[in-house]
Design a protein around this motif. Structure first.
Motif, mmCIF file in Angstrom:
data_model
loop_
_atom_site.group_PDB
_atom_site.id
_atom_site.type_symbol
_atom_site.label_atom_id
_atom_site.label_comp_id
_atom_site.label_asym_id
_atom_site.label_seq_id
_atom_site.Cartn_x
_atom_site.Cartn_y
_atom_site.Cartn_z
ATOM 1 N N UNK A 72 0.863 -1.178 0.000
ATOM 2 C CA UNK A 72 0.000 0.000 0.000
ATOM 3 C C UNK A 72 0.905 1.235 0.000
ATOM 4 N N UNK A 73 0.359 2.416 -0.247
ATOM 5 C CA UNK A 73 1.187 3.624 -0.332
ATOM 6 C C UNK A 73 2.009 3.865 0.937
ATOM 7 N N UNK A 74 3.066 4.602 0.777
ATOM 8 C CA UNK A 74 3.942 5.006 1.884
ATOM 9 C C UNK A 74 4.608 3.842 2.596
ATOM 10 N N UNK A 75 4.851 2.752 1.865
ATOM 11 C CA UNK A 75 5.556 1.622 2.449
ATOM 12 C C UNK A 75 4.704 0.700 3.285
ATOM 13 N N UNK A 76 3.393 0.840 3.218
ATOM 14 C CA UNK A 76 2.498 -0.003 3.990
ATOM 15 C C UNK A 76 2.270 -1.352 3.343
ATOM 16 N N UNK A 77 1.578 -2.207 4.073
ATOM 17 C CA UNK A 77 1.252 -3.549 3.601
ATOM 18 C C UNK A 77 -0.183 -3.869 4.013
ATOM 19 N N UNK A 78 -0.963 -4.383 3.062
ATOM 20 C CA UNK A 78 -2.306 -4.877 3.367
ATOM 21 C C UNK A 78 -2.198 -6.384 3.549
ATOM 22 N N UNK A 79 -2.747 -6.881 4.664
ATOM 23 C CA UNK A 79 -2.701 -8.304 4.981
ATOM 24 C C UNK A 79 -4.146 -8.789 5.144
ATOM 25 N N UNK A 80 -4.549 -9.735 4.296
ATOM 26 C CA UNK A 80 -5.895 -10.300 4.355
ATOM 27 C C UNK A 80 -5.798 -11.732 4.856
ATOM 28 N N UNK A 81 -6.504 -12.017 5.959
ATOM 29 C CA UNK A 81 -6.453 -13.334 6.588
ATOM 30 C C UNK A 81 -7.849 -13.940 6.586
#
Length: 127
Positions: A72-81
């Motif tokens: 995701x923007x700005x170095x983020x991460x989306x984690x779907x569990x």
């Protein structure tokens, strides 16, 4: 993402009152199973941990079935569990899905090198 999920669910399953450091006091938000008295939104680590700590069960065990990630923007991460949830003495697991958006700590003006949970959306998958 795998290490995060293992740490998050291990902490939740053993002592969910210890989840506070994974959230940010100012920016973190949890949407948890829409409720009538409150729209299911909790902001800040204290409110989030209080909600999780006061859930109406004593024991819980998360079983992760799938884990997907995207940047995701700005170095983020989306984690779907997606997974199974065993509560107290229940023998039949409940299905759940949970989506986290992790942000680097420097995005919140904190020391770099780690992440915090910016957004957390939890739903039981019933039906």
């Amino acid at each position: 993402a795998q290490a995060f999920a293992e740490h998050y669910y291990n902490t939740f399953d053993t002592d969910r009152s210890q989840l506070g450091p994974l959230y940010n006091d100012t920016y973190s938000m949890l949407n948890f199973e829409h409720s009538v008295d409150r729209p299911g939104q909790f902001k800040g680590s204290a409110a989030i941990v209080e909600k999780l700590r006061t859930l109406p069960f004593q024991q819980v065990k998360h079983q992760v079935v799938t884990l997907d990630t995207q940047p995701s923007p700005n170095g983020g991460v989306v984690v779907m569990v997606c997974g199974n949830l065993l509560i107290d003495s229940e023998q039949q697991p409940q299905k759940f899905s949970q989506c986290f958006q992790l942000m680097p700590t420097e995005a919140a003006g904190l020391a770099p090198g780690s992440y915090f949970i910016f957004n957390d959306v939890f739903r039981l998958n019933i039906g």
